[in-house]
Design a protein around this motif. Structure first.
Motif, PDB file in Angstrom:
ATOM      1  N   THR A  28      -8.716  59.989  93.683  1.00  0.00           N
ATOM      2  CA  THR A  28      -8.921  58.947  94.697  1.00  0.00           C
ATOM      3  C   THR A  28      -8.686  59.508  96.100  1.00  0.00           C
ATOM      4  OG1 THR A  28      -8.198  57.210  93.169  1.00  0.00           O
ATOM      5  CG2 THR A  28      -8.079  56.709  95.522  1.00  0.00           C
ATOM      6  N   ALA A  32     -11.729  60.380  98.758  1.00  0.00           N
ATOM      7  CA  ALA A  32     -11.727  59.508  99.936  1.00  0.00           C
ATOM      8  C   ALA A  32     -11.676  60.344 101.213  1.00  0.00           C
ATOM      9  CB  ALA A  32     -10.547  58.536  99.872  1.00  0.00           C
ATOM     10  N   VAL A  44      -9.091  53.086 100.864  1.00  0.00           N
ATOM     11  CA  VAL A  44      -8.393  53.307  99.593  1.00  0.00           C
ATOM     12  C   VAL A  44      -7.489  52.102  99.347  1.00  0.00           C
ATOM     13  CG1 VAL A  44      -6.608  54.663  98.419  1.00  0.00           C
ATOM     14  CG2 VAL A  44      -8.471  55.827  99.648  1.00  0.00           C
ATOM     15  N   ASP A  46      -4.509  51.045  97.059  1.00  0.00           N
ATOM     16  CA  ASP A  46      -3.513  51.557  96.115  1.00  0.00           C
ATOM     17  C   ASP A  46      -3.078  50.409  95.214  1.00  0.00           C
ATOM     18  OD1 ASP A  46      -1.504  52.778  94.731  1.00  0.00           O
ATOM     19  OD2 ASP A  46      -0.459  53.568  96.496  1.00  0.00           O
ATOM     20  N   ALA A  53      -0.821  56.940  95.758  1.00  0.00           N
ATOM     21  CA  ALA A  53      -1.944  57.142  96.689  1.00  0.00           C
ATOM     22  C   ALA A  53      -1.458  56.929  98.129  1.00  0.00           C
ATOM     23  CB  ALA A  53      -3.104  56.208  96.358  1.00  0.00           C
ATOM     24  N   CYS A  93      -6.006  52.777 104.363  1.00  0.00           N
ATOM     25  CA  CYS A  93      -5.358  52.605 103.057  1.00  0.00           C
ATOM     26  C   CYS A  93      -4.623  51.277 103.011  1.00  0.00           C
ATOM     27  CB  CYS A  93      -4.375  53.761 102.798  1.00  0.00           C
ATOM     28  SG  CYS A  93      -3.384  53.563 101.291  1.00  0.00           S
ATOM     29  N   PHE A 132     -12.310  52.864  97.356  1.00  0.00           N
ATOM     30  CA  PHE A 132     -11.778  53.447  96.127  1.00  0.00           C
ATOM     31  C   PHE A 132     -10.528  52.679  95.724  1.00  0.00           C
ATOM     32  CE2 PHE A 132     -14.233  57.049  97.708  1.00  0.00           C
ATOM     33  CZ  PHE A 132     -14.799  57.554  96.537  1.00  0.00           C
ATOM     34  N   ASP A 134      -7.379  52.770  93.331  1.00  0.00           N
ATOM     35  CA  ASP A 134      -6.585  53.646  92.460  1.00  0.00           C
ATOM     36  C   ASP A 134      -5.785  52.786  91.490  1.00  0.00           C
ATOM     37  OD1 ASP A 134      -5.435  55.963  91.441  1.00  0.00           O
ATOM     38  OD2 ASP A 134      -3.774  55.903  92.873  1.00  0.00           O
TER      39      ASP A 134
END
Ligand code: ADP
Ligand code: MG
Length: 269
Positions: A28, A32, A44, A46, A53, A93, A132, A134
């Motif tokens: 991930t 990314a 991302v 998490d 992550a 993130c 993404f 994770d």
């Protein structure tokens, strides 16, 4: 300068495998970063209470930091909890704090408990090229939320004995989610990780996986590489920690393949 094509629609990928330690988080983080460094806007999410992550991207995620739990349980918009990743333009993130450990149980009694993350992502005002997610090493409601929110599943497989056997349960769950909740969910991508080319076993596992999943398996294979495992302790991806390492160049190749394939995604195989 290598250019990566940007997708014409936002791609949401769930990185899942209920087995721990197969490279979900590493994949991930590095995909990314690779995509963001080449002009894509990337988020991302998490979704693992361990917050690996978040740690790998050097995003604060101590107790009290607004996190994905707040989005799932309290309807807080993603935009209020997403943090920019320092040093990587175009990368954000949504961290996981220890709060998320309670979500698996608290979600049980929440309305539309399977689609909380899907709603949160759909409501986000700005467009990302890639999201993404994770996943934790389990098949509970957090992973179900990820499978409902995604269009694609990316399964990292570690090249070791029994690698395929453990996947039956994951594939069954994906089929259930497809039947009842997210009909267009597609297992688009298989990535072989921690490949040790000195062993004959790794070679045999690779052949098995390629026979079983065909063209879903990326040509790029991620080798076992110590630079990959060192990077997180410096709060970096291997892409920035040691861009010339075999770990970094392999993750870059994998990212490029994913970007090239993205030109024609959607539909189940
Ligand atoms: P998961 O998220 O599936 O539990 P991780 O991505 O956290 O797996 O990886 C498990 C461990 O293996 C971590 O310590 C990570 O640094 C290490 N690791 C992952 N990929 C590689 C690699 N290609 N080479 C060496 N170590 C790796
Ligand atoms: Mg992980």
């Amino acid at each position: 300068e290598i250019t990566m094509p940007r997708p014409d629609h936002p791609r949401v990928l769930c990185v899942a495998n209920q087995k721990g330690g197969v490279g979900k988080t590493t994949t991930t983080v590095n995909l990314a970063v690779a995509l963001a460094l080449h002009g894509n806007r990337v988020l991302v999410v998490d979704l693992d209470p361990q917050g690996n992550a978040s740690t790998g991207l050097n995003v604060p995620h101590h107790a009290g930091v607004p996190d994905v739990y707040d989005c799932l349980i309290d309807n807080v918009p993603l935009s209020e909890v997403a943090q920019p990743v320092e040093g990587i333009p175009n990368l954000w993130c949504v961290p996981a704090t220890i709060d998320l450990a309670g979500a698996e149980i608290e979600l049980v009694s929440v309305v539309a408990r399977e689609s909380r993350l899907a709603r949160a992502i759909a409501a986000h005002p700005e467009q990302f090229d890639y999201v993404f997610i994770d996943c934790p090493p389990s098949l509970g409601l957090l992973t179900v939320n990820a499978l409902c929110a995604a269009q694609e599943v990316l399964i990292p497989i570690q090249c070791e004995y029994y690698a395929l056997e453990g996947l039956n349960q994951l594939i069954n769950n994906i089929n259930l989610v497809r039947q009842h909740l997210n009909p267009t969910l597609d297992v688009s991508t298989i990535l072989l990780t921690m490949y040790d080319r000195r062993t004959r076993l790794a070679d045999a596992v690779e052949q098995d996986v390629r026979n079983h999943f065909g063209s879903k398996v990326l040509n790029a294979v991620i080798p076992r590489n110590v630079r990959v495992s060192e990077a997180p302790s410096y709060g970096q991806s291997v892409m920035t920690y040691d861009p010339g390492s075999r770990g970094a160049t392999s993750y870059f190749e994998a990212a490029l393949e994913i970007a090239m394939r993205g030109v024609n995604t959607g539909g189940n195989a």
